[in-house]
Design a protein around this motif. Structure first.
Motif, PDB file in Angstrom:
ATOM      1  N   SER A   3     -26.544  66.925 -73.759  1.00 12.81           N
ATOM      2  CA  SER A   3     -25.637  67.828 -73.055  1.00 12.81           C
ATOM      3  C   SER A   3     -26.081  69.279 -73.232  1.00 12.81           C
ATOM      4  CB  SER A   3     -24.214  67.636 -73.573  1.00 12.81           C
ATOM      5  OG  SER A   3     -23.341  68.563 -72.974  1.00 12.81           O
ATOM      6  N   SER A   6     -29.294  69.942 -71.172  1.00 16.63           N
ATOM      7  CA  SER A   6     -28.982  70.041 -69.740  1.00 16.63           C
ATOM      8  C   SER A   6     -28.294  71.353 -69.415  1.00 16.63           C
ATOM      9  CB  SER A   6     -28.097  68.856 -69.319  1.00 16.63           C
ATOM     10  OG  SER A   6     -28.740  67.637 -69.546  1.00 16.63           O
ATOM     11  N   LEU A   7     -27.407  71.806 -70.295  1.00 19.45           N
ATOM     12  CA  LEU A   7     -26.713  73.072 -70.051  1.00 19.45           C
ATOM     13  C   LEU A   7     -27.685  74.246 -70.087  1.00 19.45           C
ATOM     14  CD1 LEU A   7     -24.066  74.569 -69.617  1.00 19.45           C
ATOM     15  CD2 LEU A   7     -23.768  74.627 -72.107  1.00 19.45           C
ATOM     16  N   LEU A 178     -26.054  70.931 -64.466  1.00 23.66           N
ATOM     17  CA  LEU A 178     -24.716  71.215 -64.978  1.00 23.66           C
ATOM     18  C   LEU A 178     -23.843  69.967 -64.929  1.00 23.66           C
ATOM     19  CD1 LEU A 178     -22.730  73.339 -66.038  1.00 23.66           C
ATOM     20  CD2 LEU A 178     -22.158  73.871 -63.663  1.00 23.66           C
ATOM     21  N   PHE A 179     -23.973  69.183 -63.867  1.00 21.64           N
ATOM     22  CA  PHE A 179     -23.220  67.929 -63.770  1.00 21.64           C
ATOM     23  C   PHE A 179     -23.609  66.972 -64.894  1.00 21.64           C
ATOM     24  CE2 PHE A 179     -23.431  63.495 -62.296  1.00 21.64           C
ATOM     25  CZ  PHE A 179     -22.082  63.241 -62.123  1.00 21.64           C
ATOM     26  N   ALA A 181     -24.852  67.805 -67.768  1.00 21.62           N
ATOM     27  CA  ALA A 181     -24.372  68.360 -69.033  1.00 21.62           C
ATOM     28  C   ALA A 181     -22.921  67.964 -69.282  1.00 21.62           C
ATOM     29  CB  ALA A 181     -24.529  69.881 -69.020  1.00 21.62           C
ATOM     30  N   VAL A 182     -22.073  68.068 -68.265  1.00 21.22           N
ATOM     31  CA  VAL A 182     -20.670  67.668 -68.412  1.00 21.22           C
ATOM     32  C   VAL A 182     -20.560  66.169 -68.659  1.00 21.22           C
ATOM     33  CG1 VAL A 182     -18.445  67.579 -67.233  1.00 21.22           C
ATOM     34  CG2 VAL A 182     -19.881  69.607 -67.017  1.00 21.22           C
ATOM     35  N   LEU A 183     -21.389  65.381 -67.945  1.00 18.27           N
ATOM     36  CA  LEU A 183     -21.354  63.923 -68.114  1.00 18.27           C
ATOM     37  C   LEU A 183     -21.755  63.524 -69.523  1.00 18.27           C
ATOM     38  CD1 LEU A 183     -21.061  61.092 -66.890  1.00 18.27           C
ATOM     39  CD2 LEU A 183     -23.450  61.249 -66.167  1.00 18.27           C
ATOM     40  N   LEU A 185     -21.605  65.321 -72.192  1.00 17.21           N
ATOM     41  CA  LEU A 185     -20.582  65.777 -73.124  1.00 17.21           C
ATOM     42  C   LEU A 185     -19.405  64.805 -73.164  1.00 17.21           C
ATOM     43  CD1 LEU A 185     -19.499  67.944 -75.039  1.00 17.21           C
ATOM     44  CD2 LEU A 185     -18.584  69.138 -73.040  1.00 17.21           C
ATOM     45  N   ALA A 186     -18.981  64.332 -72.005  1.00 16.69           N
ATOM     46  CA  ALA A 186     -17.871  63.384 -71.954  1.00 16.69           C
ATOM     47  C   ALA A 186     -18.244  62.068 -72.636  1.00 16.69           C
ATOM     48  CB  ALA A 186     -17.458  63.140 -70.501  1.00 16.69           C
TER      49      ALA A 186
END
Length: 271
Positions: A3, A6-7, A178-179, A181-183, A185-186
């Motif tokens: 994450s 990716s960010l 960014l997508f 990175a959020v994925l 992280l979740a």
């Protein structure tokens, strides 16, 4: 970890995309201009300058006096000039505009600049800006008042079509990263919660034999949730002390009582 990577990459691509529109942005226009001072009454801008870049061009002329711009075929303009000295501006591929003075004689320009051979004709004072899209073989003749030197501030301008070639790909890549990175992280948070598990283990369901053993005070320690059997030391410490037993009679007294009983029994039988 994924994450964060990716960010960071998303921020980098966003920065590159913004830089394409700001510090790395190419110029809005492409320009070819006459660099040298013109000393002759007429300036012939050759077709090589007018077609240096693709697309429609704009001719821009600045002067302190009157300006006349004539558009026509190159050989018609050269024939009309005749023996009048003039300057020709040309451009080679990948090079700036160069000028050369052509002196055929000492004749002056005709008094009238209009002619049926011209494709276009413009007159102005101070400045002229003429949009055009000329084919090969067509040139432009720039004249002042016909006596003094022709205007030297002449530019040919084209719009720059390739303004931001990498802006779209960089911004798209930034949103994709960014997508992810959020994925990531979740998914990481969900995995962390799953590994933690419940805070307290649930008790094992007891079988019938286990319940019997518990009732008899012999529950095995392996039973989850059952308390271990207390050790003898702890049991003796918790229970009150047992009362002391009464002292037993001496053995000789017991034997005498047995002899007396037997004698009494014999007397009863004789009687």
């Amino acid at each position: 970890m994924l994450s964060a990577i990716s960010l960071v990459l998303a921020i980098a691509f966003f920065a590159l995309g913004i830089a394409q529109r700001t510090i790395w942005s190419p110029p809005d226009t492409l320009v070819q201009q006459v660099e040298e001072q013109v000393t002759t009454p007429a300036l012939l801008v050759d077709t090589s300058v007018l077609t240096y870049h693709e697309g429609a061009e704009t001719l821009q002329v600045e002067s302190d006096g009157p300006i006349t711009v004539i558009v026509g075929r190159t050989h018609d303009l050269v024939g009309w000039l005749g023996e009048t000295p003039y300057t020709v501006a040309t451009a080679q591929s990948g090079a700036e505009v160069s000028t050369e003075v052509v002196e055929e004689g000492s004749a002056e320009l005709p008094e009238s600049f209009e002619n049926d051979l011209w494709q276009d004709f413009h007159e102005g004072e101070g400045s002229l800006e003429i949009p055009m899209d000329l084919p090969n073989g067509t040139s432009v003749l720039v004249i002042g008042d016909g006596v003094s030197a022709a205007p030297s501030d002449v530019q040919v301008i084209w719009p720059n079509a390739a303004k931001y070639p990498l802006f779209g790909p960089f911004i798209t890549a930034g949103f994709v990263l960014l997508f992810f990175a959020v994925l990531f992280l979740a998914l990481g948070l969900a995995n962390h919660r799953r590994k933690r598990g419940p805070q307290r283990a649930t008790a094992k369901e007891l079988t019938r034999s286990d319940r019997r053993a518990i009732a008899k005070g012999k529950a095995p320690l392996a039973i989850r949730g059952a308390e271990p059997e207390p050790s003898p030391e702890s049991a003796s410490a918790d229970e009150p002390p047992a009362p002391e037993a009464e002292p037993s009679a001496p053995e000789d007294a017991q034997s005498s009582e047995t002899t007396d009983d037997s004698k009494n029994k014999e007397d009863d039988e004789n009687a």
